[in-house]
Scaffold this motif. Structure first.
Motif, PDB file in Angstrom:
ATOM      1  N   ARG A 137       0.870  -1.346   0.088  1.00  0.00           N
ATOM      2  CA  ARG A 137      -0.099  -0.085  -0.034  1.00  0.00           C
ATOM      3  C   ARG A 137       0.975   1.315  -0.038  1.00  0.00           C
ATOM      4  O   ARG A 137       2.018   1.300   0.514  1.00  0.00           O
ATOM      5  N   THR A 140      -3.732   5.029   2.422  1.00  0.00           N
ATOM      6  CA  THR A 140      -5.334   4.536   2.661  1.00  0.00           C
ATOM      7  C   THR A 140      -6.288   5.177   1.939  1.00  0.00           C
ATOM      8  O   THR A 140      -7.734   5.067   1.973  1.00  0.00           O
ATOM      9  N   THR A 175      -5.791  -0.009  -6.044  1.00  0.00           N
ATOM     10  CA  THR A 175      -5.288  -1.097  -4.994  1.00  0.00           C
ATOM     11  C   THR A 175      -4.112  -0.616  -4.322  1.00  0.00           C
ATOM     12  O   THR A 175      -4.129  -0.904  -2.916  1.00  0.00           O
ATOM     13  N   LEU A 176      -3.271   0.211  -4.570  1.00  0.00           N
ATOM     14  CA  LEU A 176      -2.132   0.731  -4.148  1.00  0.00           C
ATOM     15  C   LEU A 176      -2.568   1.690  -2.790  1.00  0.00           C
ATOM     16  O   LEU A 176      -1.940   1.826  -1.690  1.00  0.00           O
ATOM     17  N   TYR A 177      -3.921   2.162  -2.992  1.00  0.00           N
ATOM     18  CA  TYR A 177      -4.287   3.202  -2.056  1.00  0.00           C
ATOM     19  C   TYR A 177      -5.632   2.622  -1.452  1.00  0.00           C
ATOM     20  O   TYR A 177      -6.641   3.265  -1.055  1.00  0.00           O
ATOM     21  N   ASN A 178      -5.776   1.457  -1.228  1.00  0.00           N
ATOM     22  CA  ASN A 178      -6.480   0.548  -0.384  1.00  0.00           C
ATOM     23  C   ASN A 178      -7.814   0.450  -0.811  1.00  0.00           C
ATOM     24  O   ASN A 178      -8.837   0.437  -0.287  1.00  0.00           O
TER      25      ASN A 178
END
Length: 273
Positions: A137, A140, A175-178
């Motif tokens: 990640r 968030t 998805t890297l930022y939740n």
């Protein structure tokens, strides 16, 4: 002109690619260009299309096919209520701008440069898909503007140069930022719409009047290939959407990543040749 039997085999290969691209459009939120571009590159080569325009024609034709495939996939995901419409509204100018910039770049670069770009991005995407971990990640929450807006431009440029719908790049970003993967997939289908429509007109403009194009081509878009693949892609897109909401996709992502590495190696080999 190749014999009729070979043309029939090429048509069957294109139809099979249409099935795969349609399923991928729903399954990963991508337009299937990662499959179609290398297939087109091979088929156009066997048909004797000039190497100087073969990659451009492959990318432009793939972009044209992504238009209805992405629209169909987006509408199906939207009905399920999982599309991040706020993000798409934020990118409604950024992504088309990137797609248009990609066609301007494509108009002035060589076929070899386009192949190199495709191969390098394919490698990067493949490594991410193979080694991806749910714990990776960057934050968030999605970044604020102007960073988020600039990300949209970059996705538009890179996807436009590859002839893909931007799904894999957007999936990675969200998805890297939740963000949940199913939301990322659904939103990526909308990204494909924003990329493919301006990209289609851009590749028509970029290839207008170019010598060496095959019959029934408008700029860098060949309508024979478009007509063969679009009906098949639209028919099977709902299957991909159902699979996306029902399957554990980790092994599928790894398999697709390996496929992307093989495609990248194929283009690098063609450059060496």
């Amino acid at each position: 002109m190749p014999p009729l039997s070979e043309l029939m085999m090429f048509a069957l290969a294109l139809a099979a690619a249409g099935v795969v691209s349609g399923v991928l459009a729903g399954l990963f939120g991508v337009g299937g260009g990662a499959i179609l571009v290398p297939v087109f590159f091979q088929v156009f080569g066997l048909l004797g299309v000039d190497d100087a325009v073969r990659m451009h024609l492959s990318v432009g034709t793939s972009t044209a096919i992504i238009v209805p495939t992405s629209v169909r996939s987006f509408l199906l995901h939207y009905r399920r209520g999982v599309v991040d419409t706020a993000l798409l509204r934020n990118w409604i100018l950024a992504i088309p701008l990137g797609a248009i910039l990609a066609t301007v770049i494509a108009a002035y670069v060589s076929s070899e440069t386009l192949r190199l770009i495709f191969a390098l991005i394919a490698f990067a995407v493949a490594l991410r898909m193979i080694f991806n971990r749910a714990s990776w990640r960057l934050g968030t929450e999605l970044p604020k503007n102007p960073i988020k807006w600039l990300v949209g431009v970059v996705i538009g440029v890179l996807s436009g140069l590859m002839g893909v719908g931007g799904g894999v790049l957007n999936n990675t970003f969200m998805t890297l930022y939740n963000r949940p993967i199913h939301q990322a997939i659904a939103t990526s289908s909308g990204v494909g719409v924003l990329i493919s429509i301006p990209g289609l007109f851009g590749y028509i403009w970029a290839g207008w009047g170019e010598p060496g194009l095959p019959p029934l081509s408008t700029g860098f878009v060949n309508w024979i290939a478009v007509g063969l693949i679009i009906p098949v892609s639209l028919l099977v897109a709902p299957l991909g959407v159902r699979l996306a909401h029902a399957m554990d996709r980790r092994q599928l992502e790894a398999g697709f990543g390996i496929f992307m590495i093989l495609i990248a190696l194929r283009f690098l080999y063609s450059l060496c040749g």
